[in-house]
Design an enzyme around this catalytic site. Structure first.
Site: not given
Ligand code: IPM
Ligand code: MG
Length: 365
Positions: A145, A194, A226, A250, A254
């Site tokens: 990032y 990794k 993975d 990240d 999710d």
């Molecule tokens: C998160 C989001 C952010 C990230 C985006 C919106 C930049 O996906 O906070 O997980 O990738 O950190």
């Molecule tokens: Mg995210």
């Protein structure tokens, strides 16, 4: 009891941000009345709305306000209006990444808790997800990032690179946060990297183990990213604290939200050495913005994390989390966590879900 007062920098952002923030602020006011705490909330711009108003995603005034506040509560940023593949144009996400970097928020805590009432909301088998309680500790100010990003043309061919870089101090401080968190949980850290391919992964592993030596009571397990992606679905019950770098965190967070039933439930705390920031793990969901159907619980639970981690108001925090528990246990749902057949009569809008939580906090007075 004398009135305590806290300055909160409120950054609703874009998409569903403003409507879920409104719910969180109502909940904060309710819990504040109960505990004689005043939250002096000042709003500022971040993300797409800031690009529209000032031409950049993180105006200086927003950063100044955030720095001087006791805590920052953020909604979400982004939307198709500002999407661009032109690397020279401002992006809403720059606002989020900028504030994380400027405030030095290197430790992102993302709890993934499966509510008993919601085991059926997950597409995974109820027996696999029941009782899961995971804390993802994501490094937030390093890695891909924040490495060098560049797009160049070489012999007429466009070529882009993003540099992934970590130094040992960055790895060590986030590892310590994970060990400290595990010490007051189940005592297990799964460190995800990794290391079979990346130098950053090998450094990560070496430094994590060096730090682990100072926490002899914590069990430490290494896992390749993975494999972790698979284990989260196959056998999520094995995890307590997951420690990982920025990009992997990240993606895995999710994925882990699927255990809980919806990304709309996942809150987070971003901590450094100064002011902390609290925000949902989800994005701005522009497709459902303004329709009063977004799930406000990730924002409400982020406010609860702010009370606990940012302001030391543990009782107030637990009033909020208990109210969320109670409302879910009573069968109330937003559309994202409702089962078509059983929950139809219990589906609430964003505002109505907020009203239930406020009522629940007030009943307990
Ligand atoms: C998160 C989001 C952010 C990230 C985006 C919106 C930049 O996906 O906070 O997980 O990738 O950190
Ligand atoms: Mg995210």
């Amino acid at each position: 009891m004398s009135l305590q007062r806290y300055e909160i920098c409120v950054l609703p952002g874009d998409g569903i941000g403003p409507e879920i923030m409104q719910v969180a602020l109502d909940v904060l006011r309710a819990v504040g009345r109960k505990h004689d705490v005043e939250f002096a909330c000042t709003e500022a711009l971040v993300g797409g709305c800031a690009i529209d108003a000032c031409g950049c995603a993180l105006p200086e005034a927003t950063l100044d306000l955030a720095r001087s506040a006791d805590a920052v509560l953020l909604g979400a940023v982004g939307g198709p209006r500002w999407d661009t593949v032109d690397p020279d144009k401002p992006r809403p996400e720059d606002g989020l990444l900028g504030i994380r970097k400027e405030l030095g928020l290197y430790a992102n805590l993302r709890p993934v808790r499966v509510y008993d009432a919601l085991v059926d909301a997950s597409p995974l088998k109820p027996d696999a997800v029941r009782g899961c309680d995971i804390l993802i500790v994501r490094e937030l100010t390093g890695g891909l990032y924040f490495g060098d990003h560049e797009t160049v043309e070489v012999d007429g061919v466009a070529c882009a690179h993003d540099v992934m870089e970590y130094d040992e101090l960055e790895v060590e401080r986030i590892a310590r946060r994970a060990f400290e968190a595990a010490a007051i949980r189940q005592g297990k850290v799964t460190s995800v990297d990794k290391a079979n391919v990346l130098d950053t992964g090998r450094l990560w592993r070496k430094v994590v183990h060096r730090a682990a030596a100072e926490y002899p009571d914590i069990e430490i397990v290494d896992m390749l990213v993975d494999n972790c992606a698979m284990q989260l679905i196959m056998n999520p019950g094995q995890f307590d604290v997951i420690l990982t770098e920025n990009t992997f965190g990240d993606i895995l967070s999710d994925e882990a939200s699927v255990l809980a039933g919806s990304l709309g439930l996942l809150a987070s705390a971003s901590l450094g050495d100064g002011t902390s920031l609290f925000e949902p793990c989800h994005g701005s969901a522009p497709d459902i913005a303004g329709k009063n159907i977004a799930n406000p619980l990730a924002q409400v639970l982020s406010a609860a994390m702010m009370l606990a981690h940012g302001l030391g108001l543990d009782e107030a925090a637990s009033d909020v989390t208990c109210a969320v528990d109670a409302v879910l246990a009573d069968g109330w749902r937003t559309a994202d966590i409702a089962q078509d057949t059983t929950d139809a009569a219990h589906v609430l809008g964003t505002r109505e879900m907020g009203e239930r939580i406020v009522a629940c906090i007030e009943e307990e007075r």
